[in-house]
Design a protein around this motif. Sequence first.
Motif, PDB file in Angstrom:
ATOM      1  N   VAL A  28       1.021  -1.159   0.028  1.00  0.00           N
ATOM      2  CA  VAL A  28       0.084  -0.090   0.082  1.00  0.00           C
ATOM      3  C   VAL A  28       0.946   1.022   0.026  1.00  0.00           C
ATOM      4  O   VAL A  28       1.740   1.480   0.886  1.00  0.00           O
ATOM      5  N   LYS A  29       0.852   1.938  -0.990  1.00  0.00           N
ATOM      6  CA  LYS A  29       1.522   3.208  -1.365  1.00  0.00           C
ATOM      7  C   LYS A  29       0.692   4.254  -0.626  1.00  0.00           C
ATOM      8  O   LYS A  29      -0.683   4.641  -0.971  1.00  0.00           O
ATOM      9  N   THR A  30       1.114   5.105   0.326  1.00  0.00           N
ATOM     10  CA  THR A  30       0.074   5.951   1.284  1.00  0.00           C
ATOM     11  C   THR A  30      -0.016   7.334   0.074  1.00  0.00           C
ATOM     12  O   THR A  30      -1.045   7.896   0.525  1.00  0.00           O
ATOM     13  N   GLY A  31       0.567   7.738  -0.842  1.00  0.00           N
ATOM     14  CA  GLY A  31       0.327   8.799  -1.528  1.00  0.00           C
ATOM     15  C   GLY A  31       1.274  10.003  -0.913  1.00  0.00           C
ATOM     16  O   GLY A  31       1.332  10.927  -1.706  1.00  0.00           O
ATOM     17  N   ARG A  49       0.333  15.305   0.548  1.00  0.00           N
ATOM     18  CA  ARG A  49      -0.681  14.341   0.744  1.00  0.00           C
ATOM     19  C   ARG A  49      -1.141  13.894  -0.436  1.00  0.00           C
ATOM     20  O   ARG A  49      -1.348  14.862  -1.514  1.00  0.00           O
ATOM     21  N   GLU A  52      -3.774   7.336  -2.505  1.00  0.00           N
ATOM     22  CA  GLU A  52      -3.362   5.948  -1.896  1.00  0.00           C
ATOM     23  C   GLU A  52      -3.259   4.854  -3.207  1.00  0.00           C
ATOM     24  O   GLU A  52      -4.297   5.103  -3.921  1.00  0.00           O
TER      25      GLU A  52
END
Length: 124
Positions: A28-31, A49, A52
């Motif tokens: 999972v890439k948080t962004g 931010r 995701e």
Amino acid sequence: MALEEYLGAIVMEVDGQEVEIESLDVTVKTGRKLVKTMNKTGRAKGFSRGIEEIDLKVTAIIPLTGEPDWKKIEGALITIYPVSNGGKRTKYYDCFTIDVGAKYTVDGEAKRDLTMASLREEVA
């Protein structure tokens, strides 16, 4: 010391058909991204931010008959659940294929390596 129970099965459904999964790797890439600024300290000051992303690496067993068209998978559901009813299930919705590979070994069954993405993760 009491015995611990761990998650057991991984099920992938494509158009209502269950597909045998040998392994699943989830990233999972948080962004979030580092924001670099020019300042006298010479270091970053914060982050921004973003969106995701859920990346999946799936190894599936190739069935003798009825093999899905791996390249055309869209909207698949992948569910990780404990063998008993006591644990929480993790579901990956709207999974679609990005890359398809094949793996053959002397002592094992033929396998497909899939790179997929999911639009939504749910733990329930």
